[in-house]
Design an enzyme around this catalytic site. Structure first.
Site, short mmCIF file in Angstrom:
data_model
loop_
_atom_site.label_atom_id
_atom_site.label_comp_id
_atom_site.label_asym_id
_atom_site.label_seq_id
_atom_site.Cartn_x
_atom_site.Cartn_y
_atom_site.Cartn_z
N PRO A 17 -4.59 -6.73 -4.95
CA PRO A 17 -5.27 -6.26 -6.14
C PRO A 17 -4.46 -5.27 -6.99
CG PRO A 17 -6.27 -5.34 -4.15
CD PRO A 17 -5.32 -6.41 -3.72
N ASN A 18 -4.61 -5.43 -8.28
CA ASN A 18 -4.01 -4.57 -9.31
C ASN A 18 -2.51 -4.77 -9.49
OD1 ASN A 18 -6.46 -3.13 -10.05
ND2 ASN A 18 -6.33 -2.24 -8.01
N ARG A 25 1.08 -0.37 -15.06
CA ARG A 25 0.28 0.42 -14.13
C ARG A 25 1.12 1.53 -13.50
NH1 ARG A 25 -1.15 -1.40 -7.98
NH2 ARG A 25 -2.53 0.33 -7.51
N TYR A 30 5.18 2.74 -9.63
CA TYR A 30 5.43 1.33 -9.30
C TYR A 30 6.55 0.69 -10.11
CZ TYR A 30 0.99 1.91 -6.89
OH TYR A 30 -0.01 2.35 -6.05
N ASN A 81 2.25 -7.99 -0.08
CA ASN A 81 1.87 -6.65 -0.48
C ASN A 81 0.37 -6.71 -0.72
OD1 ASN A 81 1.34 -4.18 -1.59
ND2 ASN A 81 3.00 -4.24 -3.10
N ALA A 84 -4.13 -2.19 -2.17
CA ALA A 84 -5.17 -1.31 -1.61
C ALA A 84 -5.81 -1.90 -0.35
CB ALA A 84 -6.24 -1.03 -2.66
N GLU A 105 5.65 -7.18 5.46
CA GLU A 105 4.77 -6.36 4.61
C GLU A 105 5.66 -5.53 3.68
OE1 GLU A 105 2.34 -3.73 6.95
OE2 GLU A 105 1.69 -2.58 5.20
N HIS A 107 5.73 -2.71 0.35
CA HIS A 107 5.09 -1.80 -0.59
C HIS A 107 6.15 -1.26 -1.53
CE1 HIS A 107 1.37 -1.97 1.55
NE2 HIS A 107 2.05 -1.85 2.68
N ARG A 114 2.51 9.56 0.09
CA ARG A 114 1.41 9.62 -0.87
C ARG A 114 0.14 10.18 -0.22
NH1 ARG A 114 1.12 4.26 -4.12
NH2 ARG A 114 -0.18 5.65 -5.41
#
Ligand code: DQA
Length: 157
Positions: A17-18, A25, A30, A81, A84, A105, A107, A114
């Protein structure tokens, strides 16, 4: 004599998502590359590595679970990825655990630097490896790693 053809192994890249908003964004976190930029760079690298790359993005947990289930038997590896959902989705974790192909995986940001709620990945224990904090380059490194893990394609007549 029939010429032998080889079919390149396929890798599925799943964006959660996103991530469709990449480029605009929170670019300080990012980066400025769009999802199309990232996918295009993976397709180009795949040509050099002799791996076919398919990309899928969804904002919906169930759609991501469906795509992971459909990957069994069709793909030689997955880059994910889960965004969230990394921190919340037992369903995506369980779908990945049911696979017997390598999963990397990725990111863009270093989730450990964070907010505390981003530090835990529910995927971590069931994936082959993780790449964090290297921006868009992390996806390309994941593709290189998968290309080294995937067995060479079988020649078919
Ligand atoms: C992310 C990190 C997640 O915590 C966040 O929810 C994302 C992107 C990353 O690529 O850094 O959407 O997965």
């Amino acid at each position: 004599m029939t010429a032998a053809a080889t079919s390149h192994p396929r890798v599925l890249v799943i964006h959660g998502p996103n991530l469709n908003l990449l480029g605009s964004r929170e670019p300080h976190i990012y980066g400025r590359q769009t999802l199309e930029d990232i996918n295009a760079s993976l397709t180009a690298l795949g040509l050099r590595l002799e791996v076919s790359v398919d990309a899928f993005q969804s904002n919906h947990e169930g759609a991501i679970v469906d795509r992971i289930q459909q990957a069994a038997g069709a793909y030689a590896g997955i880059i994910i990825n889960a965004a969230a959902y990394t921190h919340t989705s037992v369903a995506i974790r369980d779908a990945l655990a049911a696979l017997s192909i390598p999963v990397i995986e990725v990111h863009l940001s270093n989730i450990h630097q964070r907010e505390p709620f981003r530090h835990a990945s529910l995927m971590a224990a069931v994936v082959t490896g993780q790449i964090l904090g290297l921006g868009a380059a992390g996806y390309r490194l994941a593709l290189r790693a998968l290309a080294e893990m995937i067995p060479a394609p079988v020649a078919v007549a």
